[in-house]
Design an enzyme around this catalytic site. Structure first.
Site, mmCIF file in Angstrom:
data_model
loop_
_atom_site.group_PDB
_atom_site.id
_atom_site.type_symbol
_atom_site.label_atom_id
_atom_site.label_comp_id
_atom_site.label_asym_id
_atom_site.label_seq_id
_atom_site.Cartn_x
_atom_site.Cartn_y
_atom_site.Cartn_z
ATOM 1 N N SER A 121 -47.547 -66.829 -26.129
ATOM 2 C CA SER A 121 -47.269 -68.050 -25.375
ATOM 3 C C SER A 121 -47.238 -69.232 -26.323
ATOM 4 C CB SER A 121 -48.349 -68.285 -24.314
ATOM 5 O OG SER A 121 -48.194 -69.559 -23.722
ATOM 6 N N ILE A 177 -50.400 -71.355 -26.387
ATOM 7 C CA ILE A 177 -51.621 -70.917 -27.066
ATOM 8 C C ILE A 177 -51.393 -71.022 -28.560
ATOM 9 C CG2 ILE A 177 -53.222 -69.008 -27.452
ATOM 10 C CD1 ILE A 177 -52.483 -67.974 -24.679
ATOM 11 N N VAL A 219 -54.161 -71.134 -40.726
ATOM 12 C CA VAL A 219 -54.468 -71.860 -41.955
ATOM 13 C C VAL A 219 -54.451 -70.943 -43.168
ATOM 14 C CG1 VAL A 219 -55.821 -73.587 -40.748
ATOM 15 C CG2 VAL A 219 -56.970 -71.569 -41.671
ATOM 16 N N LYS A 245 -48.501 -67.515 -56.913
ATOM 17 C CA LYS A 245 -49.944 -67.531 -57.120
ATOM 18 C C LYS A 245 -50.323 -66.458 -58.142
ATOM 19 C CE LYS A 245 -54.366 -66.670 -54.855
ATOM 20 N NZ LYS A 245 -55.057 -66.256 -53.612
ATOM 21 N N LEU A 261 -57.708 -61.621 -36.628
ATOM 22 C CA LEU A 261 -58.989 -62.202 -36.233
ATOM 23 C C LEU A 261 -59.632 -61.462 -35.070
ATOM 24 C CD1 LEU A 261 -58.073 -66.004 -36.461
ATOM 25 C CD2 LEU A 261 -59.245 -64.588 -38.168
ATOM 26 N N ILE A 307 -54.766 -62.200 -44.700
ATOM 27 C CA ILE A 307 -53.451 -61.629 -44.403
ATOM 28 C C ILE A 307 -53.381 -60.187 -44.880
ATOM 29 C CG2 ILE A 307 -50.980 -61.805 -44.953
ATOM 30 C CD1 ILE A 307 -51.306 -64.856 -44.802
#
Length: 498
Positions: free
Chosen positions: A40, A43, A48, A79, A332, A345
Site C-alpha cells: 500500500s 504504508i 534507510v 563502496k 525486518l 540488505i
C-alpha cells in the site's frame, strides 16, 4: 504439513525486502509460480538501508540488471570499505575493507608474516598492503579486471533504497509479477493446521496463496501478529535500540566508502550518494534521549538537511523461526541487526536465496523448514558476533556506554575467537560465515587486538627475504592507485555510457 504443489506465492509488503523477494522468485522459477505482491502506498517503509556488501553484485547479476542502468536509476556510488572512527579510542580510525591485506599463502595467512616483520622493525600498518584501503585514502575507484587476486578490488554500492525498490518493481512487473495495491484488513488461516490461506484487503478483495513471504517490516503481520512466532531478544549484547535518520545535500567530494563515527552512546553513519548524503545516528535510549540524539546528528552533518528527521525504534534480535508453517519472514519481519556492517540488505538476499534452495515445490515439509531455520539461526548469530566485536573490544573511557559494553558478557563463540587470535594470531572462518578471515582481522586489529605470536611457517624465509617480500607486495598494491580515476570521475564517465 501440506502436500499440494506450490504455484501461488504471495509477497506481503513492498520496499526493498518485498521487491527483492519477488524478483528472485520470479526470475529463477519463472512460469512455475505466480507471484503476487501486496503493498500500500499509504504504508511507508523504513528505507534507510543505503549501504551494501559485495554479494549485492551477485544478486544484481542474477537478476540481469545492467550496472550502468542500476547506478543511474538508484543514484548509486561505489563502496570499497567502511571507515570506523572513534571506535577504539576517540580520534582513532581504521578501515574494514572488502579486500584483503597482503597476499594469500597456503596454511599461513599474510598477517603472520606481517607480525614477524613488525618484530623485525617494520613500521607500516597492515592496511598499507590493502589496495581497497589505498584507493579509499586516494578517493579513487576503477573496475580492476585481473586474474591476479593480489590486485583485485572487491566492491559494493551505496544506493537509495527507495529508488532500488522502485527499480526492481519495474523489472518485476516486466517479468510478470502482479502488484496489488491495498491495505490488508484480515488474514485467513486453514482451520485444521493454522497455515495461512489468504489475505483480505480493506476493499474486500481476497488474495489466496500457497506460500507467503512476510515483508511487512517490524510488525511482522503474518509471522508474528498471526502466527505468534516469538522473538529472541539480543539487546543485552547490542543495547542500541533507536535510530534517527536525516538526508542532507550531496557533499562536494564523493568518497568510495561508508563512514561509521562513534559517539558517546552510539554511532553515526554517513553514506555518499550521487544526489545526496545519507545520515543517521544509532543510539541507546538508556543513554540518550531522542532530543539529544537529534542534536548530535544535526551538529555533525557535513551538509544542509533535506528533510525532517525520521525516528526508528527497534529491538536487536531475530524471530525464533524465520520459516513458520507456510510463511517465510524476510527483512525486518525476520529480525534486526543494526546496520553497522551493512548487512540488512544482504540478509534479505540470503533469506530468499535460501528459500530458493529449499523451495517447497510439492508442499511444505518439516525437514525443509527445519533446515532453513537452522541455517538462518547460524547466519544471524555469526553476524551478531561480528557486530558485538566492534563494541566489546574498545579502549574508550570517556563515557559509561563504552565502559558498559566493554565489560559485558559476550557469547562464548565470540570470546573464543578473540582469545584465539590474541594468543596465536589464528583465525578460522566458521562454515558459511558471511565475513572472511580478512574481515575479522581488520576489525580485531583496528580495535587494538594484536596477536602475541605468529605461525612458525612465517619463519620459513630469511629475515632479508621477508623484508624484501613485504616491500614487493607493498609496491604491487600501490602501483594501480596512481593509474585510476577519482571516484567522482569514474561515476561521471561510467554512468554517462549507454
Amino acid at each position: 504439513m501440506t502436500n499440494n504443489t506450490v504455484t501461488n506465492v504471495v509477497v506481503v509488503g513492498g520496499g526493498t525486502a518485498g521487491w527483492i523477494s519477488a524478483a528472485v522468485i520470479k526470475r529463477l522459477l519463472g512460469s512455475q509460480v505466480n507471484v503476487n505482491l501486496v503493498e500500500s502506498e499509504d504504508i511507508g517503509t523504513v528505507g534507510v538501508g543505503e549501504a551494501t556488501i559485495p554479494p549485492i553484485a551477485l544478486l544484481n547479476n542474477m537478476l540481469g540488471l545492467d550496472e550502468k542502468e542500476f547506478l543511474r536509476e538508484t543514484n548509486a556510488t561505489m563502496k570499497l570499505a567502511i571507515r570506523f572512527e572513534n571506535w577504539k579510542t576517540q580520534g582513532d580510525s581504521y578501515y574494514h575493507t572488502f579486500g584483503a591485506p597482503g597476499k594469500s599463502y597456503a596454511f599461513c595467512h599474510f598477517h603472520h608474516y606481517f607480525k614477524r616483520a613488525q618484530q623485525l622493525g617494520l613500521k607500516d600498518s597492515i592496511w598499507e598492503y590493502d589496495l581497497n584501503y589505498l584507493a579509499c585514502e586516494a578517493g579513487k575507484f576503477a573496475h580492476i579486471k585481473t586474474p591476479d587476486p593480489v590486485i583485485e578490488m572487491p566492491y559494493a554500492y551505496h544506493f537509495d533504497a527507495s529508488l532500488y525498490a522502485r527499480f526492481l518493481r519495474k523489472k518485476c512487473e516486466a517479468m510478470g509479477v502482479v502488484r496489488t495495491e491495498g491495505v490488508i484488513e484480515r488474514v485467513e488461516q486453514h482451520p485444521e493446521n493454522g497455515f495461512i490461506k489468504g489475505v483480505c484487503l480493506k476493499n474486500g478483495q481476497m488474495i489466496n496463496g500457497d506460500l507467503f513471504i512476510d515483508c511487512s517490516g517490524f510488525k511482522g503481520l503474518l509471522t508474528q501478529q498471526t502466527l505468534n512466532t516469538g522473538y529472541e531478544d539480543w539487546s543485552h549484547w547490542l543495547p542500541c535500540d533507536r535510530a534517527v535518520a536525516m538526508p542532507s545535500e550531496r557533499f562536494e567530494k564523493t568518497v568510495p566508502f561508508t563512514r561509521s563515527i562513534a559517539h558517546s552512546a552510539g554511532w553515526q553513519w554517513r553514506i555518499p550518494l550521487q544526489h545526496r548524503n545519507g545520515n543517521g545516528l544509532v543510539y541507546s535510549s538508556n543513554y540518550y534521549s531522542d532530543d539529544e540524539a537529534l542534536g548530535i546528528l544535526s551538529a555533525n552533518l557535513e551538509t544542509k538537511p533535506l528533510a525532517d528527521p525520521n525516528f526508528i525504534k527497534f529491538k536487536t534480535g531475530r524471530r525464533r523461526k524465520q520459516w513458520n508453517k507456510n510463511v517465510i519472514a524476510v527483512g525486518l519481519a525476520s529480525g534486526f541487526l543494526e546496520p553497522l556492517e551493512s548487512t540488512s540488505i544482504h540478509l534479505i538476499q540470503s533469506a530468499i536465496v535460501r528459500l530458493i534452495h529449499l523451495f517447497p515445490h510439492h508442499g511444505v515439509k518439516q525437514k525443509q523448514v527445519d533446515e532453513y531455520n537452522e541455517q538462518s539461526r547460524i547466519e544471524y548469530e555469526q553476524i551478531r558476533d561480528f557486530i558485538i566485536l566492534h563494541y566489546h573490544v574498545n579502549e574508550r573511557t570517556d563515557s559509561q556506554f563504552w565502559r558498559d559494553v566493554r565489560e559485558m558478557d559476550v557469547p562464548d563463540s565470540l570470546t573464543h575467537k578473540i582469545e584465539l587470535f590474541r594468543d596465536s594470531g589464528n583465525l578460522f572462518r566458521e562454515q558459511n560465515d558471511l565475513f572472511l578471515e580478512s574481515s575479522w582481522l581488520q576489525v580485531l586489529m583496528g580495535q587494538g587486538v594484536s596477536p602475541n605470536d605468529y605461525h612458525p611457517l612465517a619463519n620459513g624465509i630469511s629475515e632479508q627475504k621477508l623484508m624484501d617480500l613485504m616491500k614487493n607486495i607493498k609496491r604491487i598494491k600501490h602501483e594501480p592507485v596512481s593509474k585510476i580515476a577519482s571516484h567522482d570521475e569514474f561515476l561521471k564517465q561510467f554512468c554517462a555510457q549507454q
